[in-house]
Design a protein around this motif. Sequence first.
Motif, PDB file in Angstrom:
ATOM      1  N   GLY A  15       0.861  -1.035  -0.132  1.00 32.10           N
ATOM      2  CA  GLY A  15      -0.197   0.071  -0.027  1.00 32.10           C
ATOM      3  C   GLY A  15       0.792   1.125   0.214  1.00 32.10           C
ATOM      4  N   ALA A  16       1.706   1.452   0.715  1.00 34.80           N
ATOM      5  CA  ALA A  16       2.735   2.430   0.832  1.00 34.80           C
ATOM      6  C   ALA A  16       3.465   2.659  -0.507  1.00 34.80           C
ATOM      7  CB  ALA A  16       3.707   2.321   1.993  1.00 34.80           C
ATOM      8  N   GLU A  17       3.900   1.678  -1.018  1.00 34.72           N
ATOM      9  CA  GLU A  17       4.545   1.554  -2.400  1.00 34.72           C
ATOM     10  C   GLU A  17       3.726   2.163  -3.429  1.00 34.72           C
ATOM     11  OE1 GLU A  17       8.019   0.464  -4.824  1.00 34.72           O
ATOM     12  OE2 GLU A  17       7.679   1.086  -2.919  1.00 34.72           O
ATOM     13  N   LEU A  18       2.631   1.618  -3.538  1.00 32.39           N
ATOM     14  CA  LEU A  18       1.454   2.241  -4.255  1.00 32.39           C
ATOM     15  C   LEU A  18       1.491   3.775  -4.016  1.00 32.39           C
ATOM     16  CD1 LEU A  18      -1.624  -0.307  -4.160  1.00 32.39           C
ATOM     17  CD2 LEU A  18      -0.268   0.633  -6.244  1.00 32.39           C
ATOM     18  N   VAL A  19       1.278   4.419  -2.904  1.00 28.37           N
ATOM     19  CA  VAL A  19       1.170   5.862  -2.500  1.00 28.37           C
ATOM     20  C   VAL A  19       2.638   6.352  -3.172  1.00 28.37           C
ATOM     21  CG1 VAL A  19       1.208   7.447  -0.769  1.00 28.37           C
ATOM     22  CG2 VAL A  19      -0.162   5.539  -0.568  1.00 28.37           C
ATOM     23  N   ARG A  20       3.796   5.755  -2.854  1.00 30.60           N
ATOM     24  CA  ARG A  20       5.064   6.444  -3.729  1.00 30.60           C
ATOM     25  C   ARG A  20       4.958   6.656  -4.910  1.00 30.60           C
ATOM     26  NH1 ARG A  20      10.122   4.975  -5.202  1.00 30.60           N
ATOM     27  NH2 ARG A  20       9.530   2.674  -5.602  1.00 30.60           N
ATOM     28  N   ALA A  39      -6.632   3.385  11.353  1.00 32.07           N
ATOM     29  CA  ALA A  39      -7.613   4.285  11.153  1.00 32.07           C
ATOM     30  C   ALA A  39      -7.549   5.368  12.016  1.00 32.07           C
ATOM     31  CB  ALA A  39      -8.821   3.489  11.250  1.00 32.07           C
ATOM     32  N   GLY A  40      -7.697   6.586  11.444  1.00 35.31           N
ATOM     33  CA  GLY A  40      -7.380   7.675  12.235  1.00 35.31           C
ATOM     34  C   GLY A  40      -6.150   8.392  12.102  1.00 35.31           C
ATOM     35  N   GLN A  41      -5.270   7.772  11.780  1.00 37.36           N
ATOM     36  CA  GLN A  41      -3.654   8.216  11.816  1.00 37.36           C
ATOM     37  C   GLN A  41      -3.589   8.666  10.183  1.00 37.36           C
ATOM     38  OE1 GLN A  41      -0.579   5.950  13.308  1.00 37.36           O
ATOM     39  NE2 GLN A  41      -2.321   4.617  14.301  1.00 37.36           N
ATOM     40  N   PRO A  48       6.755   7.722   7.869  1.00 34.33           N
ATOM     41  CA  PRO A  48       7.404   8.903   7.771  1.00 34.33           C
ATOM     42  C   PRO A  48       7.947   9.384   6.314  1.00 34.33           C
ATOM     43  CG  PRO A  48       7.664   8.119   9.770  1.00 34.33           C
ATOM     44  CD  PRO A  48       7.184   6.995   9.200  1.00 34.33           C
ATOM     45  N   HIS A  49       8.269   8.442   5.616  1.00 36.47           N
ATOM     46  CA  HIS A  49       9.101   8.884   4.366  1.00 36.47           C
ATOM     47  C   HIS A  49       7.973   9.364   3.274  1.00 36.47           C
ATOM     48  CE1 HIS A  49       7.326   5.041   2.940  1.00 36.47           C
ATOM     49  NE2 HIS A  49       7.436   5.102   1.820  1.00 36.47           N
ATOM     50  N   LEU A  50       6.698   9.278   3.920  1.00 36.87           N
ATOM     51  CA  LEU A  50       5.574   9.827   2.873  1.00 36.87           C
ATOM     52  C   LEU A  50       5.092  11.140   3.624  1.00 36.87           C
ATOM     53  CD1 LEU A  50       3.662   6.637   1.962  1.00 36.87           C
ATOM     54  CD2 LEU A  50       5.328   7.832   0.570  1.00 36.87           C
ATOM     55  N   ARG A  51       5.736  11.814   4.522  1.00 39.28           N
ATOM     56  CA  ARG A  51       5.532  12.864   5.143  1.00 39.28           C
ATOM     57  C   ARG A  51       5.209  14.202   4.101  1.00 39.28           C
ATOM     58  NH1 ARG A  51       5.656  13.970  10.316  1.00 39.28           N
ATOM     59  NH2 ARG A  51       7.050  12.065  10.783  1.00 39.28           N
ATOM     60  N   HIS A  52       5.868  14.401   3.245  1.00 41.16           N
ATOM     61  CA  HIS A  52       5.942  15.450   2.294  1.00 41.16           C
ATOM     62  C   HIS A  52       4.630  15.411   1.327  1.00 41.16           C
ATOM     63  CE1 HIS A  52       7.303  12.274  -0.210  1.00 41.16           C
ATOM     64  NE2 HIS A  52       7.125  12.794  -1.410  1.00 41.16           N
TER      65      HIS A  52
END
Length: 342
Positions: A15-20, A39-41, A48-52
């Motif tokens: 999922g995180a790789e898809l976002v990236r 949920a809620g976060q 944190p690597h997707l913080r931007h």
Amino acid sequence: MTYKIAILGASGYTGAELVRLIAGHPSIEIAALSGNSKAGQSMAQVFPHLRHLDLPILTTIEDMDFDGIDLVFCALPHKTSQEVIAKLPKILKIVDLSADFRLRDPAAYKKWYGNDHAALDLQKEAVYGLTEFYRDDIAAARLVAGTGCNAATAQFALRPLIAAGVIDLDDIIIDLACAVSGAGRSLKENLLHAELSEGAHAYAVGGTHRHLGELDQEFSAIAGRPVEVQFTPHLIPANRGILATVYVKGDAQALHNVLQKQYADEPFIEVLPIGEHPSIRHIRGSNFCHVGVVADRRDGRAIVIAALDNLTKGSSGQALQNANLMLGLPETAGLMMAPLFP
């Protein structure tokens, strides 16, 4: 035109790789993200690597609003995925990253995954998501089943050779090394740093790995008769990457010629000059797969080696490649980033 997508299971590695990947896509917008345990976060809290990135807050699947969504990526565990997808609005296009719709035969699914399939109508509808070999079917599909990362790597090495009849189908050995992210993000004792680092070990030895179901299905369909390969995977202390070393009977130059012809126009498959062999360090973080052929010291035998990133070309990158086709977008959109090195 911009298409809106949702990712179910965004708190896991795929999922995180898809976002990236989608963050750099010119025509796709992330409109909703689910992660039931988170949920809620925010994604910044979980990754944190997707913080931007300006991303939606994680929700439960039950609280997700699918109005205006064009396509859903489902990055959930097998068994859970089929149950969730069966309840989604029928107008949605879906790319599933789990194992739930990869096998066409319900009996084969039960054999390899241990439970009856709960969405047989959807299973019949699903298109197998190995993009380079099912491109036209994927473009017309509503539901695409992503491949297993190990299965994809082995198929890139072997499918053209089986189809061309240039190898002995009864003597195929696949020795595969897989990085630890292929096991997912959930806590497991054998994946602790002290258990995994400074070593490597075989697992699912003797033909018990679930991805063999895909290899049996696909190789047998190509050959027109049963094909069962010998396959042993090894877990290695690396974060990303799969290296499949395949031992076959056949002439190395003939094998190389077949692979070169098959992949000549493929944007993501690179066949190396004969005698050169791939490394996972050269594809890490990318949607590329490198394939090499080396002649064995014994006449009539050859080694075919394929390398790809299990999280990208083996999973999330493949999923985005398929989504591009399903949405009528250029297949390479958002996916032409160079590998990370060193």
